[in-house]
Design an enzyme around this catalytic site. Structure first.
Site, PDB file in Angstrom:
ATOM      1  CB  SER A 115      -1.009  -0.042   1.257  1.00 60.56           C
ATOM      2  OG  SER A 115      -1.980  -0.973   1.221  1.00 60.56           O
ATOM      3  CB  SER A 168      -3.499  -0.701  -2.463  1.00 61.39           C
ATOM      4  OG  SER A 168      -4.169  -2.122  -2.405  1.00 61.39           O
ATOM      5  CB  SER A 195      -7.613   5.686  -1.507  1.00 66.56           C
ATOM      6  OG  SER A 195      -8.721   6.846  -1.250  1.00 66.56           O
ATOM      7  CB  CYS A 211      -3.847   0.204   6.640  1.00 67.22           C
ATOM      8  SG  CYS A 211      -2.819  -0.227   5.110  1.00 67.22           S
ATOM      9  CG  ASN A 214       0.249  -4.012   3.069  1.00 67.96           C
ATOM     10  OD1 ASN A 214       1.286  -4.846   2.878  1.00 67.96           O
ATOM     11  ND2 ASN A 214      -1.162  -4.669   2.693  1.00 67.96           N
ATOM     12  CE  LYS A 218     -10.233  -4.599   4.639  1.00 70.90           C
ATOM     13  NZ  LYS A 218     -10.405  -3.311   3.962  1.00 70.90           N
ATOM     14  CB  SER A 242      -9.539  -4.264   0.208  1.00 65.15           C
ATOM     15  OG  SER A 242      -9.449  -3.019   1.139  1.00 65.15           O
ATOM     16  CG  MET A 247      -6.366  -5.673   2.341  1.00 65.77           C
ATOM     17  SD  MET A 247      -7.135  -7.130   1.399  1.00 65.77           S
ATOM     18  CE  MET A 247      -8.298  -7.269   2.490  1.00 65.77           C
TER      19      MET A 247
END
Length: 392
Positions: free
Chosen positions: A19, A67, A69, A104, A106, A274, A305, A314
């Site tokens: 991401s 990924s 935004s 998140c 990532n 998710k 996602s 994710m």
């Protein structure tokens, strides 16, 4: 008519895992944005370029995918034993909405480096060579995360030879430890069951494992919904009927997990839960053209996602996968061979990923103690973002 000049805000554009997002130090924000509320949300929306009916983010820093935004606010923590507080915002592409309901995983890999680079970690804890463990309090879910940031000659090392499927170029490896990763209060399995019957009008009755670990996630068998588990993005994202069916599955699952009280609330909670579908190993060709063999993985997983199939995986969903794989009887464990395990290698659209997890059965309930994965992170650009002043 006179128009006011744009405001300028110090920011760092970073990739973390698969991401990327815009990172802010809380104290660099305009005073009105240093507190949660409409002004902060309006500012972050304008930075990313949302809402965008064209779904391109041409007039902002976003990349018009789930990924890319994303927005992150980091601040020096006042909690004992932590270096920084980390707030994540998943910015809707086509709606004026930011979802703070989950983390998140990532971008977590980039939070450590950002904290070091912005002087948010005690300099006495940073070695000249080695690694510093940045102790993060994840504000969205109220959990601890340790990020092992490599240091060379007193500065964050970003370059290296660690390859991460879903990321084009190699970089330095960053180990991320999610401590007590069950998301939220109560049972890690909110229904009390490892497998539930989930009634969804578009699919009928499905077997589902619903877990709060890393991020609330609903797992179903790929075969039960007409897939093999080897699908790539275009196989799902080019089919609006399929996407609508998945969104319905997500809504009914969220209702059964107790995340929403009525189905209509799912539309305003896009980030969680998710949806993922699992299958036993099968050879396939990744989105980059890489051949993935049956012996390269323990299982297959595809996850959605923000309403679209993810191009890789994710980070928080990877925690859910690893945790569920460690617990006998879940659909994830069964897809991975139904054996006891503390780690799992799964195939995703971009390749494979290895994730470890520890789970214990105590007092009649399962609990996750830790999940570990390796990611990478680097600065893409730093300076100032320019936006028109939010009108609230």
């Amino acid at each position: 008519m006179a128009f006011a000049p744009q405001i300028q805000i110090p920011a760092t554009y970073m990739r973390g895992g698969t991401s990327k997002g815009v990172f802010f130090n809380l104290t660099d924000l305009p005073l009105a944005a240093q507190q949660p509320g409409a002004y902060r949300d309006a500012m972050l929306l304008r930075v990313i370029g949302s809402p965008d009916p064209y779904a391109k983010h041409t007039d902002g820093m976003g990349g018009a995918t789930s990924s890319t935004s994303k927005a992150v606010i980091v601040s020096k923590s006042k909690r004992r034993g932590y270096d920084v507080d980390y707030l994540f915002g998943q910015v809707s592409i086509d709606k004026p909405y930011i979802d703070y309901s989950g983390n998140c995983g990532n971008l977590t890999a980039a939070v450590g480096a950002f904290a070091v680079n912005n002087g948010l970690v005690d300099s006495l804890r940073i070695p000249n060579n080695g690694e510093v463990v940045v102790r993060i309090w994840q504000v969205n879910i109220g959990k601890a995360i340790n990020v092992h940031v490599p240091i060379t000659n007193g500065v964050v090392q970003e370059t290296g030879n660690f390859d991460l499927d879903g990321v084009t170029f190699p970089a330095a490896e960053v180990k991320v430890e999610f401590m007590d990763p069950a998301d939220g209060e109560g049972d890690m399995f909110p229904t009390g069951n490892l497998v539930d019957d989930l009634d969804v009008p578009e699919f009928g009755r499905l077997k589902a494992t619903m877990i709060n670990a890393g991020i609330p996630t609903i797992f179903v068998n790929a075969a039960d919904i007409g897939y093999t588990g080897t699908e790539l993005q275009d196989d799902i994202n080019s089919d609006p009927v399929a996407l609508a069916r998945f969104e319905s599955l997500r809504a009914y699952g969220a209702l059964k997990m107790g995340l929403i009280k009525q189905l209509s609330e799912a539309a305003a909670r896009q980030h969680t839960p998710k949806i993922a579908f699992v299958a036993p190993p099968r050879a396939y060709t990744s989105s980059s053209g890489k051949a993935i063999g049956i012996d390269d993985m323990d299982m297959l997983v595809r996850a959605l996602s923000m309403g679209k199939l993810h191009h890789a995986m994710m980070g928080t969903a990877a925690v859910a996968i690893a945790t569920a794989a460690a617990i006998p009887g879940t659909l994830v464990n069964e897809a991975a061979g139904g054996v006891d395990r503390q780690s799992v290698v799964f195939g995703h659209p971009s390749g494979t990923l290895s994730v470890g997890a520890e789970a214990l059965h105590m007092h009649g309930k399962w609990t996750a103690t830790k999940a570990v994965m390796s990611r990478s992170a680097r600065i893409l650009m730093e300076g100032r973002v320019h936006i028109p002043a939010p009108q609230i």
